[in-house]
Design an enzyme around this catalytic site. Structure first.
Site, short mmCIF file in Angstrom:
data_model
loop_
_atom_site.label_atom_id
_atom_site.label_comp_id
_atom_site.label_asym_id
_atom_site.label_seq_id
_atom_site.Cartn_x
_atom_site.Cartn_y
_atom_site.Cartn_z
N CYS A 1 -12.41 26.44 61.33
CA CYS A 1 -12.18 26.18 59.91
C CYS A 1 -11.13 25.09 59.73
O CYS A 1 -10.00 25.23 60.24
CB CYS A 1 -11.74 27.46 59.20
SG CYS A 1 -11.36 27.21 57.44
N ASP B 1 -5.85 48.11 55.85
CA ASP B 1 -7.05 48.19 56.66
C ASP B 1 -7.33 49.60 57.17
O ASP B 1 -7.77 49.77 58.30
CB ASP B 1 -6.92 47.21 57.83
CG ASP B 1 -8.19 47.09 58.65
OD1 ASP B 1 -9.28 47.24 58.09
OD2 ASP B 1 -8.09 46.87 59.87
#
Length: 305
Positions: free
Chosen positions: A244, A130
């Site tokens: 989710c 990242d």
């Protein structure tokens, strides 16, 4: 050693170093992702994240980022915590509960590269977590570690999405894994639950409307039209992951260097409102919260109060 044995060794090393999953793909131009990424940028969905428009060629072709690259080794590192914040406290994204993941994972990746050179021979490459122009989710999906969900997160079947992504881009020919199917089906829970309607379509997040963007990346004042829509998030946001269904399978990680900061877990709203800059720096040294800084945290607190 053959490509098959190299690949098996790499996956074994990944497990030894604490990465839950490892997948391998061929280093090549991301043909399918290119038009989607360019459209996303053209529509201004990166907001003030101007860096997303930099080095587009490298983002789409790792061979430009690492000359001679032949394989992309994608890795998943679990960050789901075993404890949560005080109820009612200004909310912090779970990935930021402990030490900054860049430090922890980067050290593991350095050891990984060293191990490859020791056991395989001279392997040239770079490690990423990242912090460079790499389309991490695209590579992870390409190597079969999961699929890109409607919330644009990588979801692993039976495991969920609370994972950091990392890569080794190396000049070693390996056996390549293939992508898996999308298991989101007709579910739209993430789209329906997003407090700021940042998920503008399946697999497309308008970064300029995301709570994580407002509370971490945005340097200007948070747009007034977002008042009352932040769902008490002070740093980051986990809503699209929390709702989710696949994340009901999430299991707490066991990495000692990334255990939740007990001070963060114990703090309530009053503690946050009264924290001084000196205490903030001392308490959250080496934490992802330093990304927003004391002034950024103050701005966020004032906006959600």
């Amino acid at each position: 050693m053959s490509a098959e044995r190299y690949s098996a060794f790499i996956k074994q090393e990944a497990k030894r170093l604490g990465f839950e999953y490892c997948g391998i793909s061929k280093a090549e131009f991301l043909e399918e992702e290119a038009p989607r990424f360019e459209k996303w940028l053209h529509q201004g969905m990166n907001g003030q994240m101007d860096y997303m428009a930099n080095y587009q060629d490298m983002r789409l072709d790792p061979r430009l980022l690492v000359p001679g690259a032949k394989s992309v080794v994608s890795l998943l590192f679990n960050y789901y915590p075993n404890e949560k914040q005080n109820e009612g406290s200004p909310k912090v994204s779970k990935y930021a509960y402990g030490r900054d993941y860049h430090y922890v994972i980067k050290d593991k990746l350095k050891e990984f590269l060293a191990s490859l050179n020791e056991h395989i021979g001279e392997v040239h490459g770079r490690a990423f977590v990242d912090s460079a122009p790499v389309l991490e989710r695209a590579w992870a999906a390409k190597s079969g570690l999961g699929w890109i969900g409607k919330n644009a997160q990588l979801i692993r079947p039976g495991k969920g999405s609370f994972f950091f992504l990392a890569e080794l881009i190396i000049d070693l020919e390996l056996e390549h894994d293939g992508p898996i199917k999308d298991y989101c089906g007709s579910c739209t829970r993430c789209i329906d639950a997003c407090p700021t309607q940042a998920i503008v379509g399946p697999n497309v997040v308008d970064g300029s409307r995301c709570i994580s963007y407002f509370t971490i990346e945005l340097e200007d004042a948070i747009p007034i039209e977002m008042k009352g829509k932040m769902d008490n998030w002070m740093f980051g946001c986990d809503v699209c992951q929390d709702v989710c269904p696949w994340n009901r399978f999430s299991k707490p990680h066991t990495e000692q260097k990334m255990q939740p900061n007990p001070d963060l877990l114990e703090m309530n709203k009053k503690d946050w409102e009264e924290i001084t800059e000196e205490v903030f720096k001392k308490t959250f040294s080496g934490s992802p919260l330093q990304r927003a800084g004391f002034k950024g945290i103050q701005r966020n607190l004032a906006f959600i109060s």
